[in-house]
Motif scaffolding. Structure first.
Motif, PDB file in Angstrom:
ATOM      1  N   UNK A 148      29.514  49.996  42.044  1.00 18.22           N
ATOM      2  CA  UNK A 148      28.251  50.710  42.270  1.00 18.22           C
ATOM      3  C   UNK A 148      27.140  50.092  41.419  1.00 18.22           C
ATOM      4  N   UNK A 149      27.471  49.765  40.179  1.00 15.69           N
ATOM      5  CA  UNK A 149      26.440  49.202  39.300  1.00 15.69           C
ATOM      6  C   UNK A 149      26.015  47.803  39.770  1.00 15.69           C
ATOM      7  N   UNK A 150      26.950  47.047  40.348  1.00 18.36           N
ATOM      8  CA  UNK A 150      26.580  45.736  40.931  1.00 18.36           C
ATOM      9  C   UNK A 150      25.639  45.938  42.121  1.00 18.36           C
ATOM     10  N   UNK A 151      25.943  46.972  42.903  1.00 17.81           N
ATOM     11  CA  UNK A 151      25.106  47.277  44.071  1.00 17.81           C
ATOM     12  C   UNK A 151      23.697  47.698  43.619  1.00 17.81           C
ATOM     13  N   UNK A 152      23.653  48.471  42.540  1.00 23.63           N
ATOM     14  CA  UNK A 152      22.372  48.874  41.946  1.00 23.63           C
ATOM     15  C   UNK A 152      21.593  47.637  41.495  1.00 23.63           C
ATOM     16  N   UNK A 153      22.316  46.722  40.880  1.00 23.42           N
ATOM     17  CA  UNK A 153      21.674  45.488  40.392  1.00 23.42           C
ATOM     18  C   UNK A 153      21.129  44.668  41.572  1.00 23.42           C
ATOM     19  N   UNK A 191      29.564  44.723  32.600  1.00 25.12           N
ATOM     20  CA  UNK A 191      30.489  44.063  33.539  1.00 25.12           C
ATOM     21  C   UNK A 191      29.810  43.801  34.884  1.00 25.12           C
ATOM     22  N   UNK A 192      28.822  44.623  35.222  1.00 29.35           N
ATOM     23  CA  UNK A 192      28.110  44.449  36.496  1.00 29.35           C
ATOM     24  C   UNK A 192      27.020  43.382  36.399  1.00 29.35           C
ATOM     25  N   UNK A 193      26.808  42.844  35.199  1.00 29.49           N
ATOM     26  CA  UNK A 193      25.868  41.725  35.053  1.00 29.49           C
ATOM     27  C   UNK A 193      24.524  42.081  34.456  1.00 29.49           C
ATOM     28  N   UNK A 194      24.340  43.329  34.016  1.00 28.81           N
ATOM     29  CA  UNK A 194      23.057  43.704  33.403  1.00 28.81           C
ATOM     30  C   UNK A 194      22.924  43.101  32.004  1.00 28.81           C
ATOM     31  N   UNK A 195      21.692  42.833  31.619  1.00 29.78           N
ATOM     32  CA  UNK A 195      21.386  42.323  30.277  1.00 29.78           C
ATOM     33  C   UNK A 195      20.764  43.434  29.442  1.00 29.78           C
ATOM     34  N   UNK A 214      19.870  49.157  31.242  1.00 30.00           N
ATOM     35  CA  UNK A 214      20.079  47.720  31.325  1.00 30.00           C
ATOM     36  C   UNK A 214      18.974  47.071  32.143  1.00 30.00           C
ATOM     37  N   UNK A 215      18.857  45.755  31.995  1.00 30.04           N
ATOM     38  CA  UNK A 215      17.807  44.991  32.666  1.00 30.04           C
ATOM     39  C   UNK A 215      18.455  43.943  33.550  1.00 30.04           C
TER      40      UNK A 215
END
Ligand SMILES: C[S@@+](CC[C@H](N)C(=O)[O-])C[C@H]1O[C@@H](n2cnc3c(N)ncnc32)[C@H](O)[C@@H]1O
Length: 216
Positions: A148-153, A191-195, A214-215
């Motif tokens: 879900x967080x990857x999809x958000x990203x 883990x979803x790739x946020x900085x 996260x950004x």
């Protein structure tokens, strides 16, 4: 309070901490009880929302998505700030879609707000669409939070900001569960790739609210 916790492999909020019985209605409100729960959430969650929303630093031109809008009250709050922008919401409950649509009728008619029935893991928007995405008390229901967080990203523009907040409300939820939940949110956003992932914690009754940011 800031928590610069070191990042380790993503952890899941254990199923035993998921709401059970009538509380499970909060995961997908349905029927008459679901409608009542929506109104209850609109009444009771004001302090939590007004702690989370300022962290998004919403401006009048912002393009904002709420995942799991429930009663739609936060959609209304955000659209009253992003007056020259666009505010969208996705929720998988038809009862909440109906209630939130009623709460935001004028802004929907003027096409400043758009609410859709849908699932957090498959957002109906193109890549790089929004500059802010937020979710309040929804992440505890995600079976695969990193997906879900990857999809958000995916739907966030580069430099866009995400805020995922949870106040644990399962029976007997204590501060330790809030701390664990905060840790899992931080680890999963990373883990979803946020900085620039960070955690904010606000002491509240009956238990603290945690918010990971996260950004992209
Ligand atoms: C506890 S309510 C919180 C509502 C609102 N954000 C608030 O703070 O008052 C959770 C909401 O998220 C929605 N939801 C839960 N899991 C979802 C998913 N995977 N996709 C879309 N909506 C979801 C539910 O239908 C419900 O409206």
């Amino acid at each position: 309070m800031k928590n610069g916790a070191a990042l380790s492999p993503a952890i899941q909020v254990p199923a035993s901490r998921m709401p059970t019985g009538w509380r499970s209605q909060f995961g997908k409100p349905s029927g008459v009880l679901g409608g009542l729960i929506g109104h209850l959430m609109a009444l009771k969650n004001k302090d939590r929302s007004w702690w989370v929303l300022p962290m998004l630093e919403i401006h009048q031109n912002d393009c904002v998505l709420e995942v799991g809008f429930g009663s739609g009250i936060d959609i209304r709050r955000v659209s009253e700030i992003a007056v020259d922008g666009f505010v969208a919401g996705v929720d998988h409950s038809p009862v909440m879609l109906e209630q939130a649509t009623r709460r935001n009728r004028a802004a929907i008619q003027s096409e400043r707000v758009e609410l859709q029935l849908g699932c957090a893991s498959q957002l109906p928007y193109q890549d790089d669409f929004f500059n802010k995405v937020f979710s309040i008390n929804v992440a505890q229901f995600w079976n695969d939070p990193v997906t879900v967080m990857r999809e958000t990203r995916r739907v966030l523009r580069p430099g866009g900001l995400v805020a995922v907040a949870v106040q644990p409300r399962s029976k007997g939820a204590k501060e330790g569960i809030a701390r664990l939940t905060g840790r899992s949110l931080v680890e999963n956003l990373s883990a979803a790739g946020f900085n620039e992932v960070r955690l904010e914690v606000k002491r509240m009754k009956p238990v603290s609210t945690v918010c990971a940011l996260g950004v992209k």
